[in-house]
Design an enzyme around this catalytic site. Structure first.
Site, PDB file in Angstrom:
ATOM      1  N   SER A  59       0.861  -1.179   0.000  1.00  0.00           N
ATOM      2  CA  SER A  59       0.000   0.000   0.000  1.00  0.00           C
ATOM      3  C   SER A  59       0.894   1.223   0.000  1.00  0.00           C
ATOM      4  O   SER A  59       2.003   1.198   0.555  1.00  0.00           O
ATOM      5  CB  SER A  59      -0.903   0.028   1.240  1.00  0.00           C
ATOM      6  OG  SER A  59      -1.545   1.282   1.369  1.00  0.00           O
ATOM      7  N   TYR A  61      -2.275  -0.537  10.464  1.00  0.00           N
ATOM      8  CA  TYR A  61      -2.308  -0.858   9.037  1.00  0.00           C
ATOM      9  C   TYR A  61      -1.106  -0.238   8.329  1.00  0.00           C
ATOM     10  O   TYR A  61      -0.383  -0.925   7.588  1.00  0.00           O
ATOM     11  CB  TYR A  61      -3.611  -0.353   8.407  1.00  0.00           C
ATOM     12  CG  TYR A  61      -3.715  -0.653   6.925  1.00  0.00           C
ATOM     13  CD1 TYR A  61      -4.039  -1.927   6.485  1.00  0.00           C
ATOM     14  CD2 TYR A  61      -3.470   0.339   5.977  1.00  0.00           C
ATOM     15  CE1 TYR A  61      -4.127  -2.219   5.130  1.00  0.00           C
ATOM     16  CE2 TYR A  61      -3.557   0.058   4.619  1.00  0.00           C
ATOM     17  CZ  TYR A  61      -3.887  -1.217   4.202  1.00  0.00           C
ATOM     18  OH  TYR A  61      -3.955  -1.495   2.869  1.00  0.00           O
TER      19      TYR A  61
END
Length: 256
Positions: free
Chosen positions: A146, A159
């Site tokens: 990501s 995250y």
């Protein structure tokens, strides 16, 4: 146990989103596909049906990638059905509620679960898939990273940090597996259309996605199919590329 004449791919977290798009793209490219899911059996069956329609022999396999026994059983099922594995897409991932600045409210159990799936899960699946991948004459791993792994944003702290760890692990695995002929790369989506961002943004989804599109050089946010297309470029092309993470965000992170 027969060995498939076609190349075989395993996609973790393939019931929806990027994983589904990857599995379908691989099927359309002529691969047989093992479709992993943790809970969403109905959605995984839809992915399998789409892959079968594209001509793939499919295997549906439920496994929690954070649990080693489940991973061992999953790889065993792939070996039993196909006798080979040529491509591994480590896509399974999870997050927790709350923005980065709210990190003091995060329970340690939630922190541990995010790392168990996003980091330990990639390690476990890669570890147990490695013998099959090494036996291939052209093996490739693509991890779903990501953009927040490189430049953290408002997303939940565990995250972002887990994706930072995966950024490093992708490069480290490229070094560890390179001498065996296994390429290891990653894709790093930015803001992306779909259920994941809808859950994160809630009622602000449409307005914020529209604003982000206007700030992006290509004037749109990406979708799961865009990411899958990039994955396929790493799987079936770029044969001398390993240890790289390709950002898929329409150019946003290059100009902001």
């Amino acid at each position: 146990m027969a060995t498939s004449a076609k190349r075989v791919a395993l996609v973790t977290g393939a019931s929806t989103g990027i994983g589904r798009a990857e599995a379908i793209a691989l099927a359309k490219a002529g691969y047989d596909v093992a479709i992993n899911y943790a809970r969403s059996a109905g959605e995984a069956e839809k992915t399998a049906a789409a892959c079968a329609e594209a001509g793939a022999d499919t295997l549906l396999v439920q496994a929690d990638v954070a649990d080693e026994a489940s991973v061992v059983a999953m790889i065993g099922a792939v070996r039993q059905k196909f006798g080979r594995l040529d491509v591994l897409c480590n896509n399974a991932g999870t997050t927790t509620e709350g923005l980065a600045w709210q990190f003091e409210k995060i329970d340690v159990e939630d922190w541990d679960r995010v790392f168990a799936v996003n980091v330990r899960g990639v390690f476990l699946v890669t570890k147990h898939a490695a013998p099959l991948l090494k036996a291939s004459d052209d093996a490739c791993i693509v991890n779903t990273n990501s953009i927040v792994g490189a430049r953290p944003g408002p997303q939940a702290l565990p995250y972002s940090v887990s994706k930072g760890a995966l950024w490093t692990m992708t490069k480290a695995l490229a070094g560890a597996l390179g001498r065996s002929g296994v390429r290891v790369n990653g894709v790093a989506p930015g803001w992306m259309e779909g259920d994941w961002m809808e859950r994160m943004l809630g009622d602000n989804y449409d307005a914020l996605m529209g604003a982000r599109a206007k700030q992006t050089p290509l004037q749109r946010v990406v979708n799961a199919e865009d990411v899958a297309q990039t994955v396929m470029s790493l799987v079936d092309g770029n044969k001398s590329v390993s240890g790289q993470i390709l950002v898929v965000d329409g150019g946003f992170s290059s100009v902001t």
